[in-house]
Every structure is written in C-alpha cells, then in structure tokens.
Write a protein that holds these residues in place. Structure first.
Motif, short mmCIF file in Angstrom:
data_model
loop_
_atom_site.label_atom_id
_atom_site.label_comp_id
_atom_site.label_asym_id
_atom_site.label_seq_id
_atom_site.Cartn_x
_atom_site.Cartn_y
_atom_site.Cartn_z
N UNK A 1 0.74 -0.97 0.37
CA UNK A 1 0.14 0.44 0.14
C UNK A 1 0.71 1.21 -0.32
N UNK A 2 1.53 1.49 0.57
CA UNK A 2 2.98 2.64 0.61
C UNK A 2 3.06 2.72 -0.76
N UNK A 3 3.78 1.13 -0.75
CA UNK A 3 4.33 2.29 -2.36
C UNK A 3 3.24 2.54 -3.79
N UNK A 4 2.03 2.06 -3.54
CA UNK A 4 0.80 2.08 -4.52
C UNK A 4 0.90 3.87 -4.00
N UNK A 5 0.45 4.07 -2.78
CA UNK A 5 0.64 5.80 -2.70
C UNK A 5 1.14 6.77 -2.81
N UNK A 6 2.72 6.29 -3.04
CA UNK A 6 3.50 6.90 -3.57
C UNK A 6 3.52 6.84 -5.40
N UNK A 7 3.54 6.04 -6.00
CA UNK A 7 2.69 5.74 -7.25
C UNK A 7 1.99 6.39 -7.90
N UNK A 8 0.96 6.58 -6.97
CA UNK A 8 -0.29 7.49 -7.81
C UNK A 8 -0.27 8.59 -7.82
N UNK A 9 0.83 8.73 -6.37
CA UNK A 9 1.26 10.65 -6.29
C UNK A 9 1.59 11.01 -7.12
N UNK B 1 11.16 -3.73 -11.59
CA UNK B 1 11.94 -3.54 -10.34
C UNK B 1 10.57 -2.85 -9.12
N UNK B 2 10.45 -3.13 -8.79
CA UNK B 2 9.38 -2.86 -7.48
C UNK B 2 9.68 -1.72 -6.46
N UNK B 3 9.49 -0.38 -7.23
CA UNK B 3 9.75 0.68 -6.43
C UNK B 3 8.31 2.03 -7.41
N UNK B 4 7.95 2.93 -6.39
CA UNK B 4 7.39 3.72 -6.88
C UNK B 4 7.96 3.91 -7.83
N UNK B 5 8.39 5.19 -9.19
CA UNK B 5 8.96 5.27 -9.61
C UNK B 5 9.17 4.41 -11.04
N UNK B 6 8.80 3.13 -11.18
CA UNK B 6 8.11 1.95 -11.65
C UNK B 6 7.06 1.89 -11.59
N UNK B 7 6.73 1.55 -10.76
CA UNK B 7 5.00 1.51 -10.77
C UNK B 7 4.24 2.87 -11.37
N UNK B 8 4.65 3.98 -10.94
CA UNK B 8 3.69 5.28 -12.19
C UNK B 8 4.67 5.34 -13.28
N UNK B 9 5.62 4.50 -13.83
CA UNK B 9 6.15 4.77 -14.92
C UNK B 9 4.90 3.51 -15.69
N UNK B 10 4.85 2.94 -15.23
CA UNK B 10 4.05 1.75 -15.91
C UNK B 10 2.59 2.02 -15.96
N UNK B 11 2.60 2.70 -14.86
CA UNK B 11 1.22 3.19 -15.50
C UNK B 11 0.46 3.64 -16.33
N UNK B 12 1.39 5.32 -16.13
CA UNK B 12 0.95 5.69 -17.16
C UNK B 12 1.19 5.49 -18.34
N UNK B 13 2.08 4.63 -18.44
CA UNK B 13 1.64 3.44 -20.13
C UNK B 13 0.96 3.32 -20.41
N UNK B 14 0.45 2.71 -19.17
CA UNK B 14 -0.62 0.91 -19.91
C UNK B 14 -2.42 2.66 -19.79
N UNK B 15 -2.23 3.71 -19.31
CA UNK B 15 -3.30 4.47 -19.40
C UNK B 15 -3.40 5.25 -21.03
N UNK B 16 -1.95 5.40 -21.11
CA UNK B 16 -2.00 6.45 -22.12
C UNK B 16 -1.76 5.63 -23.37
N UNK B 17 -1.25 3.66 -23.53
CA UNK B 17 -0.87 3.64 -24.92
C UNK B 17 -2.31 2.64 -24.98
N UNK B 18 -3.32 2.78 -25.49
CA UNK B 18 -4.41 2.06 -25.87
C UNK B 18 -3.49 1.43 -26.49
N UNK B 19 -2.30 0.43 -26.99
CA UNK B 19 -2.29 -0.44 -27.59
C UNK B 19 -1.28 -1.51 -26.77
N UNK B 20 -0.88 -0.95 -25.66
CA UNK B 20 -0.16 -1.56 -24.47
C UNK B 20 -0.97 -2.27 -24.00
#
Length: 361
Positions: free
Chosen positions: A189-197, A301-320
């Motif tokens: 949860x801590x990692x999730x909150x950091x990423x969503x922020x 990797x399991x860090x907030x920047x990686x989680x935020x990066x992949x979430x951004x990628x999935x939200x913005x890239x329809x094909x992925x």
C-alpha cells in the motif's frame, strides 16, 4: 468411526481473498466427504490434545501457519506440556512473514522463557510436521529455510468457485483501478500511494478491498497517508466482500494492481486472470502459471517510479493496454478438485499412520 480433523486457526469473518477463503472451501468440502471438522485456537486445542496425541485413529491435526507462533507460545507454558503427534501445517505463508512474526523467535535459547521443561522451537515444530503449501514459492522457501525432506512437503494449489465469471467488455484505457489486499504490512500500500501521487494528472480512480481489523494501526496509517497525499477523493474503500461480489468488482475494473513483495501463490492473481482482468504485478506468486493467461504485466523493479511509469504507459498507450486484454482460454481449477487432492493426502497419511501403529504394537 467418523474421521476427525482438528483444525487449529484463529477465525475471521471478514474475508476477501487468500488463506481464509482457501480454508473455508477445503474444510467445507472435506466435511461433505464425511470428516468431522473441529475448529480450535492454539490454547483450546492444547487443552484437549493430551487425550488424542498418540491416537492411531483416523484423526488429523491441521495447523494453519497463521497460528504457529501462538501455538509455540502456548507450548512454552508449564500448563501445556503436550507432546504433539506429527501435525499437518497448512502453510499459506512462512511463519516469519506472518503479522506476529516476532513470536517466531521463541526458541530453547530464549532467555525470557522461565519454563521448567524444554521449549520447542519453530525449527523443531516444522521439521517434525507434514507441510502442505499452496504455491511453488512457499514450497521452495520452506524447504530451503527449514531443511525439509521431499516426503514432508505437498503442494495443493487454490481453486475457484465453479460459477466464476469472465469480463466480456474492455475499456480503451485502464482508468478504473482495483486493489485487493488486507491493510497490513508488506501488501504494497505504501508503494501504491507513492506511485499514484506521481500520476495525479492522469484520469483514474481506485477501488480497494481488504480487512482493516488485522492491523488497525497500520490500516489507519494507510488511510492517513492517502488523505495527506491528496488522493482520498479519487479512492473508494469497499471493506470486505463475498467471493461473488469480488468477482463482480473484477468484471467492472480495468486493471488490478498487486504490489505485495512476497505471495506464496497469490489467490487474487488467480481470481483476476480467471476474470479476464488485466494485472500489473510484482514478480511474486505463481508467475509461470499466471503468465500463461496473457493478462499480467510484471514489474521489472518494485519501486514507486517504476510503478508510476508503467501505469502512465498503460493509461496513455491504448495498444499496450489492449495487449493485456486479449482473450485466452484459461482452465479453471475448481475447489472440488482442491478438496479431492487434500482428501487423497489425508488418506495416504492415515495409511502410513496405521502401518506405523501396527509396527509399534
């Protein structure tokens, strides 16, 4: 004589996914097969154990891993000088990773123990037991950590209700996020909150489900952190739900996020991929099994920047995102199959026990 299972486990009525669901389905199935299932906590079991500890009847002691620490503490009392017969440990999670893991340090060298008899250590208890694990990661961990023989280990993976439903429609982007995890340490949860922020500028909402009573102080920290991060208005907490309600939540969601660093199997992953729900997950659980579904993106990797990066990628890239939505035929493993596997295990143990008793008579 009716077969009996003494099941040693703290009980919880607030269940979402995981070990308690597994226990309910397996014990319910074994009851239908003719077993009498008697529930105990550690102390109540030990109060009765002296009468049955050396019985050669078709009677089993199954200890849930969540109760191991409490059992050791109870065994350390002068009032509980009980010689346990070889129990079955249902190992959903290694004992040192449980909430009360500090109790696992109890050993014969514990200076605070004032017993007049020799105390049993976690190592001794596990080495004299039969272990049933629910996933490959836990099996490998326990075998290496406790030097167990192959004959001491059996793996019985979880299943699903027969009526489990799959998604039939997908959004263009994963805007409706879902998390299913109890509000306890090491669930991410801590990692999730950091990423969503870090992705407040994107269009998303989050629904999350889990029990907040296992660790109330930690749950309060999570809620406070969400509030302080300015995320609370975009997040909805649904508490605990039934399996059918969880299935419906997965049908409605666009992406499940699983950030727990260690899951011996990850029932929520099974539930998600069997619902056809795309996942963003830590590299944990039964990865080879879930990867076959095509619905899981594992984090490098399991860090907030990686989680935020992949979430951004999935939200913005329809094909992925659409790559994770492709339909794959997934064979559902029913709880009936799981119960029958457990039943065969008990029958084999009964046969072995009977032969040993005959040899000792």
């Amino acid at each position: 004589m009716q077969k009996r299972i003494n099941f040693v486990c703290m009980q919880s009525d607030n269940k979402v996914s995981g070990g308690y669901i597994y226990n309910d389905y397996v014990l319910g199935g074994l009851s239908k097969l003719g077993y009498e299932v008697v529930h105990h906590d550690a102390k109540s079991y030990l109060a009765d154990a002296g009468q049955n500890a050396h019985s050669c009847a078709s009677e089993h002691v199954i200890i849930d891993s969540i109760e191991l620490n409490a059992l050791l503490l109870a065994l350390s009392s002068d009032a509980n000088e009980v010689q346990l017969s070889r129990p079955i440990i249902l190992c959903h999670l290694p004992p040192e990773l449980q909430l009360d893991a500090q109790s696992a340090k109890l050993s014969n060298s514990d200076k605070s123990c004032e017993c007049t008899h020799e105390c049993m250590s976690m190592q001794q208890l596990i080495q004299r037991s039969m272990l049933v694990t629910t996933g490959t990661a836990c099996t490998q961990y326990m075998q290496a950590e406790y030097q167990l023989k192959d004959a001491q280990l059996e793996m019985v993976m979880p299943g699903l209700p027969a009526q489990w439903k799959r998604k039939s429609q997908y959004s263009n982007a994963p805007k409706r996020l879902l998390v299913v995890a109890n509000l306890i340490p090491n669930k991410g949860y801590e990692l999730l909150i950091e990423a969503l922020s870090q992705i407040k500028h994107l269009d998303w909402t989050l629904d999350f489900y889990g029990d907040c009573d296992f660790s109330p102080e930690h749950a309060e920290k999570i809620f406070t952190s969400m509030q302080q991060s300015g995320l609370r208005r975009r997040i909805e907490y649904g508490g605990t739900v039934t399996q059918s309600e969880l299935n419906e939540a997965m049908i409605k969601a666009d992406l499940l996020i699983q950030l727990s660093p260690f899951e011996p199997f990850s029932m929520v992953s099974l539930e998600a991929v069997s619902s056809g729900l795309p996942m963003l997950s830590a590299k944990t659980g039964e990865m080879d099994y879930f990867r076959q579904s095509g619905h899981v993106r594992y984090l490098d990797t399991l860090d907030s920047r990686e989680v935020a990066k992949v979430l951004s990628e999935l939200i913005n890239d329809t094909e992925k995102y659409s790559e994770l939505c492709q339909s794959h035929d997934t064979a559902l493993r029913s709880w009936n199959e799981v119960t029958l596997e457990f039943h065969r295990l008990l029958l084999n143990l009964e046969t072995t026990h009977t032969l040993q008793c005959a040899g000792n008579s």
